[in-house]
Design a protein around this motif. Structure first.
Motif, PDB file in Angstrom:
ATOM      1  N   THR A   1      16.843 -37.697  21.499  1.00 40.69           N
ATOM      2  CA  THR A   1      17.788 -36.832  20.804  1.00 40.69           C
ATOM      3  C   THR A   1      17.128 -35.491  20.513  1.00 40.69           C
ATOM      4  OG1 THR A   1      18.899 -38.710  19.757  1.00 40.69           O
ATOM      5  CG2 THR A   1      19.203 -36.558  18.725  1.00 40.69           C
ATOM      6  N   VAL A   2      17.838 -34.420  20.857  1.00 41.22           N
ATOM      7  CA  VAL A   2      17.318 -33.063  20.667  1.00 41.22           C
ATOM      8  C   VAL A   2      18.359 -32.258  19.906  1.00 41.22           C
ATOM      9  CG1 VAL A   2      16.578 -30.941  21.824  1.00 41.22           C
ATOM     10  CG2 VAL A   2      15.988 -33.167  22.812  1.00 41.22           C
ATOM     11  N   SER A   3      17.913 -31.463  18.943  1.00 39.66           N
ATOM     12  CA  SER A   3      18.853 -30.652  18.167  1.00 39.66           C
ATOM     13  C   SER A   3      18.304 -29.251  17.979  1.00 39.66           C
ATOM     14  CB  SER A   3      19.132 -31.284  16.806  1.00 39.66           C
ATOM     15  OG  SER A   3      18.047 -31.077  15.916  1.00 39.66           O
ATOM     16  N   SER A   4      19.168 -28.368  17.525  1.00 40.26           N
ATOM     17  CA  SER A   4      18.748 -26.996  17.243  1.00 40.26           C
ATOM     18  C   SER A   4      17.679 -26.954  16.169  1.00 40.26           C
ATOM     19  CB  SER A   4      19.956 -26.156  16.824  1.00 40.26           C
ATOM     20  OG  SER A   4      20.715 -26.811  15.812  1.00 40.26           O
ATOM     21  N   ALA A   5      17.660 -27.954  15.294  1.00 39.46           N
ATOM     22  CA  ALA A   5      16.641 -28.002  14.238  1.00 39.46           C
ATOM     23  C   ALA A   5      15.241 -28.131  14.819  1.00 39.46           C
ATOM     24  CB  ALA A   5      16.923 -29.166  13.285  1.00 39.46           C
ATOM     25  N   ASP A   6      15.129 -28.725  16.013  1.00 36.49           N
ATOM     26  CA  ASP A   6      13.825 -28.863  16.661  1.00 36.49           C
ATOM     27  C   ASP A   6      13.251 -27.513  17.081  1.00 36.49           C
ATOM     28  OD1 ASP A   6      13.936 -31.674  16.501  1.00 36.49           O
ATOM     29  OD2 ASP A   6      15.137 -31.762  18.330  1.00 36.49           O
ATOM     30  N   TYR A   7      14.109 -26.497  17.138  1.00 38.53           N
ATOM     31  CA  TYR A   7      13.685 -25.168  17.585  1.00 38.53           C
ATOM     32  C   TYR A   7      13.763 -24.140  16.461  1.00 38.53           C
ATOM     33  CZ  TYR A   7      14.126 -27.374  22.143  1.00 38.53           C
ATOM     34  OH  TYR A   7      13.993 -28.221  23.216  1.00 38.53           O
ATOM     35  N   ALA A   8      13.756 -24.619  15.236  1.00 40.68           N
ATOM     36  CA  ALA A   8      13.800 -23.710  14.089  1.00 40.68           C
ATOM     37  C   ALA A   8      12.637 -22.731  14.159  1.00 40.68           C
ATOM     38  CB  ALA A   8      13.740 -24.508  12.790  1.00 40.68           C
ATOM     39  N   ASP A   9      12.955 -21.452  13.962  1.00 40.91           N
ATOM     40  CA  ASP A   9      11.970 -20.367  13.972  1.00 40.91           C
ATOM     41  C   ASP A   9      11.413 -20.053  15.365  1.00 40.91           C
ATOM     42  OD1 ASP A   9      12.172 -20.065  11.168  1.00 40.91           O
ATOM     43  OD2 ASP A   9      10.736 -21.692  10.879  1.00 40.91           O
ATOM     44  N   ASP A  10      11.995 -20.656  16.409  1.00 42.79           N
ATOM     45  CA  ASP A  10      11.578 -20.363  17.775  1.00 42.79           C
ATOM     46  C   ASP A  10      12.606 -19.475  18.469  1.00 42.79           C
ATOM     47  OD1 ASP A  10       9.251 -21.926  17.740  1.00 42.79           O
ATOM     48  OD2 ASP A  10      10.340 -23.731  18.334  1.00 42.79           O
ATOM     49  N   VAL A  11      12.160 -18.676  19.411  1.00 45.27           N
ATOM     50  CA  VAL A  11      13.072 -18.024  20.340  1.00 45.27           C
ATOM     51  C   VAL A  11      13.392 -19.061  21.416  1.00 45.27           C
ATOM     52  CG1 VAL A  11      13.311 -16.226  22.102  1.00 45.27           C
ATOM     53  CG2 VAL A  11      12.235 -15.700  19.892  1.00 45.27           C
ATOM     54  N   LEU A  12      14.668 -19.296  21.651  1.00 41.26           N
ATOM     55  CA  LEU A  12      15.093 -20.373  22.551  1.00 41.26           C
ATOM     56  C   LEU A  12      15.989 -19.826  23.651  1.00 41.26           C
ATOM     57  CD1 LEU A  12      15.357 -23.401  23.292  1.00 41.26           C
ATOM     58  CD2 LEU A  12      17.287 -23.507  21.686  1.00 41.26           C
ATOM     59  N   VAL A  13      15.643 -20.157  24.893  1.00 37.70           N
ATOM     60  CA  VAL A  13      16.478 -19.810  26.038  1.00 37.70           C
ATOM     61  C   VAL A  13      17.259 -21.052  26.444  1.00 37.70           C
ATOM     62  CG1 VAL A  13      16.511 -19.014  28.430  1.00 37.70           C
ATOM     63  CG2 VAL A  13      14.845 -18.060  26.817  1.00 37.70           C
ATOM     64  N   LEU A  14      18.587 -20.952  26.420  1.00 32.81           N
ATOM     65  CA  LEU A  14      19.466 -22.051  26.811  1.00 32.81           C
ATOM     66  C   LEU A  14      20.079 -21.728  28.165  1.00 32.81           C
ATOM     67  CD1 LEU A  14      21.379 -22.631  23.453  1.00 32.81           C
ATOM     68  CD2 LEU A  14      19.934 -24.327  24.586  1.00 32.81           C
ATOM     69  N   ASN A  15      19.908 -22.635  29.118  1.00 31.48           N
ATOM     70  CA  ASN A  15      20.479 -22.430  30.449  1.00 31.48           C
ATOM     71  C   ASN A  15      21.464 -23.553  30.761  1.00 31.48           C
ATOM     72  OD1 ASN A  15      19.896 -23.300  33.666  1.00 31.48           O
ATOM     73  ND2 ASN A  15      20.465 -21.173  33.304  1.00 31.48           N
TER      74      ASN A  15
END
Length: 203
Positions: A74-88
């Motif tokens: 399971t992956v959520s936006s919370a796992d990327y808190a404070d990160d710059v995230l590229v979604l493809n």
């Protein structure tokens, strides 16, 4: 007959116009097109027709999502808190998705060392086909499976037409959309420049 012929011609022209505008593959089995039509471009600054950037003071709320990755985790936006995230957003039989895959992986390797994260969202395949694609193209970052996940699709409906891919979003450290690539990412340098710019922004 004349009326029917006219309607067919108009419909054909509309289809061609849509295809040229999106420059993307279309996928069956998606019911979110209408939601996108109603609000999908809100907040975006008109760019060159392919890349759209949003100034920090004009960005809207954070994108929040939870989904299941290809490996079952399971992956959520919370796992990327404070990160710059590229979604493809992609699927295996999409030609532009295959063409841009090496560019995305190259950009991931170049910017991950600076703190950027990448996450794919596969809109149509099951785990076996998605895994095969990743192995073929050497993709080392994870992807979520959205085919049967209505909530995951809904989480992105305001930002991208999931019936047409590829689409790539760059999220800032607050989870807000900072840039959007409509159609195939054709230049690693452009993607990396945008990601680096967002990485350089103040938190």
């Amino acid at each position: 007959m004349p009326g029917l012929l006219k309607r067919r011609i108009v419909a054909s022209l509309a289809a061609v116009t849509l295809a040229l505008t999106l420059a993307a593959c279309t996928s069956p089995n998606d019911e979110l097109a209408e939601k996108y039509k109603q609000g999908g471009d809100t907040g975006f600054i008109s760019g060159d027709g392919r890349v759209q950037e949003i100034p920090a003071d004009q960005r809207e709320g954070a994108v929040a999502f939870t989904g299941t990755a290809i490996d079952g985790s399971t992956v959520s936006s919370a796992d990327y808190a404070d990160d710059v995230l590229v979604l493809n957003f992609w699927y295996a039989q999409c030609g532009p998705c295959r063409a841009e895959a090496p560019i995305l992986e190259e950009s991931f390797q170049a910017t991950n060392v600076k703190g950027a994260q990448f996450l794919g969202v596969n809109i149509y395949d099951g785990p076996e086909q998605a895994t095969s694609f990743e192995k073929t193209y050497g993709i080392s970052y994870p992807s979520l499976l959205a085919k049967d996940d209505a909530d995951l699709k809904l989480a992105f409906a305001d930002w991208t037409p999931l019936q047409a891919v590829p689409i790539t979003l760059v999220l800032d450290r607050q989870g807000r959309v900072a840039a959007r690539f409509v159609g195939q990412v054709e230049s690693a340098s452009i993607l990396q420049t945008i990601v680096n710019d967002v990485l350089g922004e103040s938190s």
